[in-house]
Write a protein that holds these residues in place. Structure first.
Motif: not given
Lengths: 253, 253
Positions: B86, B120, B122, B145-146, B148
């Protein structure tokens, strides 16, 4: 011992070390595998052997050693990292230690020529016999007295047994991500590979050596509910940081 | 993106990750190496690139990301284990993470096809672009994902950074024996090799898992003058013992 004939070697034991040493020595010596309880396996025509090799658990080495005179061996030796050679002194005039520094699991392939052997003997001739035996397996033959071997064993607990425990912890941390711990193995192999060229002090990477408090704190937070992991993380990170400070200090002097 | 032409990839950074990714991708993509401070290295005729890859330190990722619109990239991605995706959301419509799980040192040979990549993005199309890029290097491509990836990074600190620290301690223990720490490396390689076949819980060996108090006490005695080593030894041995009790308990239920 006739230089041209095969050495006669009795391996006493039925565990992992006995299994692998038998495999590594087969066809290279005249080999007798003896059951440590019954001493069965010794052909009746053999009246003298060169080496009786005790591949049994530390706590029964002495008990089994008492039975060895019946094999009439030139030298008796145990294969343990942590037991002093002197434990054998009462049971044969010539005795020693034949310690392969490796983790043995039956039915696993091992490159025997890579295994370092650490030898000790009661006299020079004993050392030469053990040396001849070890060179049949590996080119990495070293000498280590009981004190050195004890340190070697302690060092291998840190480097190997504890490394395995760290991977166990990693595996638990990854548990709910669906990522298998095996994903870490190439990284781990490279971590070891690096150490053939540069020292562990030079090879150190990660948040602790960079003193990256932001990452360290976020890791400690993630371990909030795993107090033992948190303690291990803190202690090893402190070690790495202090080590760096010590190195820096040394460089400044 | 034309399926038949090479991808246009800008690598921003001058560290170890940038060096190795550039090497791994050379001749496989149209590659631009950009200096992270000046952004020099972008030929003037290029008006759009496929991927801008940020290979810079965690704490300057955002600062450099702000400069990326000038490259007009289809997707921007960072290569960090611990920074969430993010952080890039403000700087490009399409963004992601391209995380190679490996320890990189310049001028060291690496088998790139062995490196696991954790991706990962967006959106789905972003993921496909990063996937296409990673398959140019390795077949081991995963999604994380972030959250993990953060766990993966923590797990790799345990498995790799801390393992290196343990070898450092071993090396110190061996210091006055004259035996180099390299003597431990075959044992260590085998310890890792075993873990491709069996789990760390099954592979655990050593005095702690055998609950061999005699050896443990003698080791602690040897560490009497090294309080931090003694603490690490005790803590990791306790972990191994408790782990065994937990396994036994599980088996009994």
């Amino acid at each position: 011992m006739n230089e041209n004939s095969l050495m006669k070697v009795a391996i006493i034991g039925s565990g992992n070390v006995a299994w692998h040493l038998s495999k590594a020595l087969s066809h290279k010596v005249e080999l007798f595998n003896l059951n440590p309880r019954t001493f069965e396996g010794m052909p009746s025509g053999i009246h003298k052997i060169d080496i009786a090799l005790l591949c049994v658990k530390d706590d029964i080495i002495e008990k089994i050693a008492k039975e060895l005179p019946r094999l009439n061996p030139e030298i008796i030796a145990h294969t343990s990292g942590s037991i002093p050679m002197s434990i054998l002194s009462k049971y044969n005039p010539r005795y020693g230690v034949f310690y392969p520094l490796q983790t043995f699991t039956k039915h696993t392939d091992l490159i025997y020529s890579d295994i370092p052997f650490f030898l000790e003997a009661s006299d020079q001739e004993g050392l030469e016999i053990l040396q001849k035996l070890s060179y049949l397996v590996s080119e990495k033959v070293f000498f280590a007295n009981s004190e050195q071997r004890k340190k070697l064993h302690l060092a291998s607990v840190f480097a190997c047994n504890f490394t395995n425990a760290l991977v166990d912890i990693s595996s638990d941390i990854l548990m709910d991500t669906g990522i298998p711990y095996q994903a870490l193995l190439p990284l781990l192999s490279q971590t070891i590979e690096k150490l053939t060229h540069i020292s562990p002090a030079q090879a150190q990477t990660g948040p602790a050596i960079r003193d990256d408090q932001m990452v360290i704190n976020s890791h400690l937070e993630m371990l909030e509910h795993y107090p033992i992991y948190k303690d291990i993380y803190s202690l090893l990170s402190d070690y790495i940081r202090n080590r760096r400070l010590k190195e820096n200090h040394k460089n400044q002097i």
